[in-house]
Scaffold this active site. Structure first.
Site, PDB file in Angstrom:
ATOM      1  N   CYS A  12     -33.304 -18.613 -18.634  1.00 48.00           N
ATOM      2  CA  CYS A  12     -34.612 -19.282 -18.691  1.00 48.00           C
ATOM      3  C   CYS A  12     -34.559 -20.746 -18.261  1.00 48.00           C
ATOM      4  CB  CYS A  12     -35.187 -19.189 -20.107  1.00 48.00           C
ATOM      5  SG  CYS A  12     -35.337 -17.511 -20.684  1.00 48.00           S
ATOM      6  N   HIS A  17     -40.202 -24.516 -21.709  1.00 51.19           N
ATOM      7  CA  HIS A  17     -40.024 -23.079 -21.551  1.00 51.19           C
ATOM      8  C   HIS A  17     -40.998 -22.365 -22.489  1.00 51.19           C
ATOM      9  CE1 HIS A  17     -38.416 -19.190 -21.121  1.00 51.19           C
ATOM     10  NE2 HIS A  17     -37.744 -19.153 -22.239  1.00 51.19           N
ATOM     11  N   ASN A  25     -42.888 -14.433 -22.076  1.00 49.26           N
ATOM     12  CA  ASN A  25     -41.706 -15.182 -21.641  1.00 49.26           C
ATOM     13  C   ASN A  25     -41.241 -14.610 -20.305  1.00 49.26           C
ATOM     14  OD1 ASN A  25     -39.152 -16.194 -21.188  1.00 49.26           O
ATOM     15  ND2 ASN A  25     -38.398 -15.839 -23.265  1.00 49.26           N
TER      16      ASN A  25
HETATM   17  N1  ACO Z   1     -43.737  -5.971 -34.484  1.00 54.82           N
HETATM   18  C1  ACO Z   1     -43.743  -5.891 -35.822  1.00 54.82           C
HETATM   19  N2  ACO Z   1     -42.708  -6.274 -36.588  1.00 54.82           N
HETATM   20  C2  ACO Z   1     -41.629  -6.775 -35.945  1.00 54.82           C
HETATM   21  C3  ACO Z   1     -41.568  -6.891 -34.543  1.00 54.82           C
HETATM   22  C4  ACO Z   1     -42.676  -6.467 -33.801  1.00 54.82           C
HETATM   23  N3  ACO Z   1     -42.729  -6.525 -32.460  1.00 54.82           N
HETATM   24  N4  ACO Z   1     -40.371  -7.444 -34.201  1.00 54.82           N
HETATM   25  C5  ACO Z   1     -39.706  -7.659 -35.355  1.00 54.82           C
HETATM   26  N5  ACO Z   1     -40.465  -7.258 -36.410  1.00 54.82           N
HETATM   27  C6  ACO Z   1     -40.136  -7.319 -37.816  1.00 54.82           C
HETATM   28  C7  ACO Z   1     -38.646  -7.388 -38.073  1.00 54.82           C
HETATM   29  O1  ACO Z   1     -38.064  -6.093 -38.073  1.00 54.82           O
HETATM   30  C8  ACO Z   1     -38.583  -8.068 -39.420  1.00 54.82           C
HETATM   31  O2  ACO Z   1     -38.828  -7.120 -40.413  1.00 54.82           O
HETATM   32  P1  ACO Z   1     -37.983  -7.137 -41.783  1.00 54.82           P
HETATM   33  O3  ACO Z   1     -38.310  -8.476 -42.416  1.00 54.82           O
HETATM   34  O4  ACO Z   1     -38.508  -5.960 -42.513  1.00 54.82           O
HETATM   35  O5  ACO Z   1     -36.545  -7.029 -41.356  1.00 54.82           O
HETATM   36  C9  ACO Z   1     -39.775  -9.022 -39.386  1.00 54.82           C
HETATM   37  O6  ACO Z   1     -40.637  -8.541 -38.346  1.00 54.82           O
HETATM   38  C10 ACO Z   1     -39.391 -10.466 -39.084  1.00 54.82           C
HETATM   39  O7  ACO Z   1     -38.517 -10.469 -37.937  1.00 54.82           O
HETATM   40  P2  ACO Z   1     -37.878 -11.813 -37.401  1.00 54.82           P
HETATM   41  O8  ACO Z   1     -36.967 -11.481 -36.257  1.00 54.82           O
HETATM   42  O9  ACO Z   1     -37.346 -12.611 -38.531  1.00 54.82           O
HETATM   43  O10 ACO Z   1     -39.198 -12.547 -36.841  1.00 54.82           O
HETATM   44  P3  ACO Z   1     -39.314 -14.012 -36.320  1.00 54.82           P
HETATM   45  O11 ACO Z   1     -40.413 -14.689 -37.039  1.00 54.82           O
HETATM   46  O12 ACO Z   1     -37.992 -14.706 -36.191  1.00 54.82           O
HETATM   47  O13 ACO Z   1     -39.847 -13.771 -34.831  1.00 54.82           O
HETATM   48  C11 ACO Z   1     -39.047 -13.786 -32.529  1.00 54.82           C
HETATM   49  C12 ACO Z   1     -39.041 -13.066 -33.893  1.00 54.82           C
HETATM   50  C13 ACO Z   1     -40.478 -13.785 -32.028  1.00 54.82           C
HETATM   51  C14 ACO Z   1     -38.157 -13.026 -31.565  1.00 54.82           C
HETATM   52  C15 ACO Z   1     -38.565 -15.237 -32.698  1.00 54.82           C
HETATM   53  O14 ACO Z   1     -37.358 -15.229 -33.440  1.00 54.82           O
HETATM   54  C16 ACO Z   1     -38.330 -15.954 -31.388  1.00 54.82           C
HETATM   55  O15 ACO Z   1     -39.259 -16.282 -30.681  1.00 54.82           O
HETATM   56  N6  ACO Z   1     -37.061 -16.298 -31.057  1.00 54.82           N
HETATM   57  C17 ACO Z   1     -36.722 -17.112 -29.919  1.00 54.82           C
HETATM   58  C18 ACO Z   1     -36.824 -16.420 -28.603  1.00 54.82           C
HETATM   59  C19 ACO Z   1     -36.506 -17.411 -27.491  1.00 54.82           C
HETATM   60  O16 ACO Z   1     -36.750 -18.581 -27.601  1.00 54.82           O
HETATM   61  N7  ACO Z   1     -35.938 -16.992 -26.413  1.00 54.82           N
HETATM   62  C20 ACO Z   1     -35.624 -18.000 -25.384  1.00 54.82           C
HETATM   63  C21 ACO Z   1     -34.670 -17.602 -24.525  1.00 54.82           C
HETATM   64  S1  ACO Z   1     -35.089 -16.087 -23.757  1.00 54.82           S
HETATM   65  C22 ACO Z   1     -34.072 -15.986 -22.347  1.00 54.82           C
HETATM   66  O17 ACO Z   1     -33.279 -16.805 -22.048  1.00 54.82           O
HETATM   67  C23 ACO Z   1     -34.209 -14.679 -21.496  1.00 54.82           C
END
Ligand code: ACO
Length: 336
Positions: free
Chosen positions: A116, A262, A292
């Site tokens: 990214c 980003h 993204n």
């Molecule tokens: N729908 C419903 N529930 C979901 C989903 C979904 N799509 N995805 C995960 N959940 C659930 C999980 O299973 C978890 O359930 P649990 O508590 O029962 O285990 C709960 O939701 C919370 O999951 P988390 O992973 O803790 O959610 P979080 O608030 O951290 O959000 C996310 C996840 C959106 C991926 C976030 O962590 C994020 O944006 N991370 C950074 C991504 C990023 O910046 N990438 C940049 C680089 S990408 C590149 O280089 C290609």
């Protein structure tokens, strides 16, 4: 000290595939909801490449728009550099394929991969080339088709990504046709840390996990990500590298007219703005429309900001990027 030729962005363009996949559509594929995706990420829809639509096809449209914006022809280019982690193929590289699709040859054409952060790495590549050869006309692309590496059964990743490409044409400051945009690159800072790269990866098909004839594609072909950890590293590193470039250039956050970061998660973008003390209206957001798009998020945002007339004379743009590797970086651009 010899005078080093500064680099100027002369034109911008972007392209996304036609097909739109909404959060509602994803509800049919995995156990998720529009409400979860919207509140956790800010994403409402993303564009997904059609079958047979390669990165070079999307990059071609973005490149044509950037060349038109710069009032230049493909023949004027000396270099074509594509930043991507989802190339058309490992060999030939996507830049050579794009060169051919642009109907030209004889350019210096190659790909780079900083996930990214690729477009921001590409800004530094273009600056370095122009500093060495001031007559260069460099087309840089940031683009990815992450849908080709998405596990559509994994709700933790498949809701996040979209496909697209953005392009910029750069020349030396003294190589000015008087018609294009004038975005003078004041500085770039890049960094990386490979020790934690496993938190975001897809290695299937690479030399560390090669496929053999008849190989059944396994999960390592698709993106895996420790989202929460990536989230923390993204904020920490983008804030630090943004502050570093502001300090190094003796400008304050009050001087910044627009921030383009980003576009991975609205909570990351808003947190970055708050931690730097930059008000919301100066923080660019478009991820609700595209998700993204990896290396494409920043050039797509730049091209949209240009369309919205937000890259006005005297405005100061701060760019901050973070991606797989891990890689991260920042840039400062003054529009004239
Ligand atoms: N729908 C419903 N529930 C979901 C989903 C979904 N799509 N995805 C995960 N959940 C659930 C999980 O299973 C978890 O359930 P649990 O508590 O029962 O285990 C709960 O939701 C919370 O999951 P988390 O992973 O803790 O959610 P979080 O608030 O951290 O959000 C996310 C996840 C959106 C991926 C976030 O962590 C994020 O944006 N991370 C950074 C991504 C990023 O910046 N990438 C940049 C680089 S990408 C590149 O280089 C290609």
């Amino acid at each position: 000290m010899p005078v080093i030729e500064q680099s100027v962005i002369r034109g911008l363009g972007f392209h996304v595939p036609e097909r739109i996949l909404t959060n509602k559509d994803l509800e049919e594929l995995v156990e998720t909801s529009d409400e979860w995706i919207t509140t956790r990420t800010g994403i409402k829809e993303r564009h997904i490449a059609a079958e047979g639509e390669a990165l070079s096809d999307i990059a071609l449209q973005a490149a044509k728009k950037a060349l038109a914006d710069a009032h230049m022809e493909a023949d004027d280019l000396t270099h074509i550099i594509v930043a991507t982690c989802t190339p058309d193929s490992y060999c030939p590289n996507t830049a050579c394929i794009l060169e051919h699709k642009l109907g030209v040859s004889g350019k210096i054409a190659f790909d780079i991969n900083a996930a990214c952060t690729g477009f921001t790495y590409n800004l530094e590549m273009a600056r370095s080339i122009i500093a060495l050869r001031p007559d260069s006309v460099v087309l840089i692309i940031g683009g990815d088709i992450l849908s080709s590496r998405t596990n559509w059964a994994d709700r933790t990743t498949c809701v996040l990504f979209g496909d697209g490409a953005g392009a910029a044409v750069l020349t030396g400051a003294s190589n000015d046709n008087g018609k294009g945009l004038k975005g003078r690159i004041l500085d770039t800072i890049l960094s990386s840390d490979g020790s934690i790269g496993d938190m975001l990866k897809f290695n299937g098909g690479g030399s560390s996990a090669p496929y053999s004839l008849g190989h059944v594609v396994t999960e390592n072909h698709f993106i895996s990500m420790q989202g929460r950890e990536v989230f923390k590293h993204a904020i920490r590193n983008m804030v630090a590298v943004s502050q570093e470039i502001l300090d190094r250039n003796k400008v304050s956050t009050d001087d910044v007219s627009l921030v383009i970061t980003h576009q991975a998660n609205l909570r990351i973008i808003e947190s970055l703005g708050k931690k730097l003390g930059i008000t919301d209206e100066r923080v660019f957001v478009n991820l609700h429309k595209y998700g993204n798009t990896s290396a494409a998020t920043i050039p797509i945002a730049l091209a949209e900001a240009r369309e919205q007339n937000r890259l006005t004379k005297d405005s100061l743009l701060l760019v901050a990027a973070f991606g797989g590797g891990f890689t991260w970086g920042s840039a400062l651009v003054r529009f004239e």
